[in-house]
Design a protein around this motif. Structure first.
Motif, short mmCIF file in Angstrom:
data_model
loop_
_atom_site.label_atom_id
_atom_site.label_comp_id
_atom_site.label_asym_id
_atom_site.label_seq_id
_atom_site.Cartn_x
_atom_site.Cartn_y
_atom_site.Cartn_z
N LEU A 172 0.84 -1.20 0.00
CA LEU A 172 0.00 0.00 0.00
C LEU A 172 0.87 1.25 0.00
O LEU A 172 1.82 1.36 0.77
CB LEU A 172 -0.93 0.00 1.21
N SER A 173 0.51 2.19 -0.88
CA SER A 173 1.26 3.44 -1.02
C SER A 173 0.27 4.55 -1.36
O SER A 173 -0.77 4.29 -1.97
CB SER A 173 2.30 3.29 -2.14
N VAL A 174 0.60 5.78 -0.98
CA VAL A 174 -0.33 6.89 -1.18
C VAL A 174 0.39 8.08 -1.81
O VAL A 174 1.34 8.62 -1.23
CB VAL A 174 -0.98 7.32 0.15
N CYS A 175 -0.04 8.49 -2.97
CA CYS A 175 0.35 9.72 -3.66
C CYS A 175 1.83 10.06 -3.50
O CYS A 175 2.68 9.44 -4.13
CB CYS A 175 -0.56 10.86 -3.21
N PHE A 176 2.16 11.04 -2.65
CA PHE A 176 3.51 11.58 -2.52
C PHE A 176 4.54 10.52 -2.12
O PHE A 176 5.74 10.68 -2.35
CB PHE A 176 3.49 12.72 -1.50
N ASP A 177 4.08 9.41 -1.54
CA ASP A 177 5.00 8.32 -1.17
C ASP A 177 5.86 7.89 -2.35
O ASP A 177 7.02 7.49 -2.16
CB ASP A 177 4.22 7.10 -0.67
N CYS A 178 5.28 7.90 -3.55
CA CYS A 178 6.01 7.36 -4.71
C CYS A 178 7.24 8.19 -5.06
O CYS A 178 8.11 7.73 -5.79
CB CYS A 178 5.09 7.21 -5.91
N TRP A 179 7.33 9.41 -4.55
CA TRP A 179 8.50 10.25 -4.83
C TRP A 179 9.74 9.78 -4.06
O TRP A 179 10.83 10.28 -4.30
CB TRP A 179 8.19 11.70 -4.45
N PHE A 180 9.56 8.86 -3.14
CA PHE A 180 10.64 8.43 -2.26
C PHE A 180 10.94 6.95 -2.48
O PHE A 180 10.20 6.08 -2.00
CB PHE A 180 10.28 8.72 -0.80
N PRO A 181 12.01 6.62 -3.18
CA PRO A 181 12.32 5.22 -3.46
C PRO A 181 12.56 4.40 -2.20
O PRO A 181 12.38 3.18 -2.21
CB PRO A 181 13.59 5.30 -4.32
#
Length: 263
Positions: free
Chosen positions: A139-148
């Motif tokens: 599970l991941s939410v929006c801005f999370d994807c900017w952080f590898p």
């Protein structure tokens, strides 16, 4: 495994209207996993904590969880995930829920909050992967994807499908998703919303462009800026064994396991 996303214009501040809209859209479809947008029950634009308080939910007594569980039981489908505003001991979180016909099976509190969310919400502190019978679901939410780093924590838990619920209007986030899928050799389902809302007095637009990406970074399905319910069948045997990646190494997971990082 049949998976997908439902991209639509979330109805502002009306939980039941959104739930009814989702039910009408998916009641004749069959799927194992469906991803909804960020704050799919309320809309995103909340300027103050007081504005959102009437719509927050305790996960132990959640109207949304109960409704989705009943919907899944009725339709015979698998899992639905998306985020809702959660309250726990007076603290608010932007929380992704994962629901099946029996109720809530997992939840994840968004770790990476943009500045305007920090005014209202507290960040989570744990990366979450749920092992279903068919797949390991992250599970991941929006801005999370900017952080590898966050996606790496999911990979260390051997994630196979990452579910990414979003509300964004800018052009950058859609370009990041294929990279996250490729570098972690997993499927990635990103569901953004469409439509407009007033945020701090300004009319904001959401760009849609939800997408489903394979472990080679190939975009299997990508929506435009219209409502879109997309469902596809995945071959999970390609996780960690994509066409290009297999030319480099037969064991990606062991390479990722060299980095034992914690929050």
């Amino acid at each position: 495994m049949r998976v997908g996303f439902f991209q639509y214009a979330v109805i502002w501040r009306d939980i039941q209207a959104n739930l009814d809209y989702i039910a009408a859209a998916i009641q004749k479809e069959k799927f194992d996993l469906l991803v909804l947008p960020e704050f799919f029950t309320t809309g995103y634009a909340m300027d103050t904590k007081e504005e959102i308080l009437p719509f927050v939910e305790d996960l132990n007594h959640s109207k949304t969880v109960k409704f989705l569980a009943q919907l899944l039981a009725k339709t015979g489908n698998g899992f639905i995930t998306g985020t809702i505003p959660e309250i726990d001991n007076g603290i608010l979180y932007n929380t992704a829920i994962l629901v099946d016909a029996n109720g809530l099976v997992s939840s994840y509190r968004k770790i990476h909050l943009p500045d305007y969310e920090k005014r209202i919400f507290q960040p989570g502190n744990q990366a979450v992967v749920y092992a279903s019978e068919q797949a390991k679901i992250g599970l991941s939410v929006c801005f999370d994807c900017w952080f590898p780093q966050h996606t790496s924590l999911l990979k260390l838990q051997e994630v196979e499908i990452i579910c990414h619920s979003s509300c964004f209007g800018g052009p950058v986030t859609p370009t990041i998703i294929p990279i996250r899928a490729l570098e972690n050799q997993c499927f990635y389902i990103s569901c953004n919303r469409i439509g407009q809302e007033y945020f701090e007095g300004e009319l904001e637009s959401y760009r849609g462009e939800s997408q489903l990406v394979d472990p080679d970074g190939n975009v299997i399905v990508k929506a435009s800026n219209d409502e879109c319910l997309a469902l596809v069948d995945l071959d999970l045997s390609t996780v960690n064994r994509p066409n290009f990646g297999s030319l480099i190494t037969k064991d990606f997971q062991s390479q990722h396991n060299k980095y034992k990082i914690t929050l």
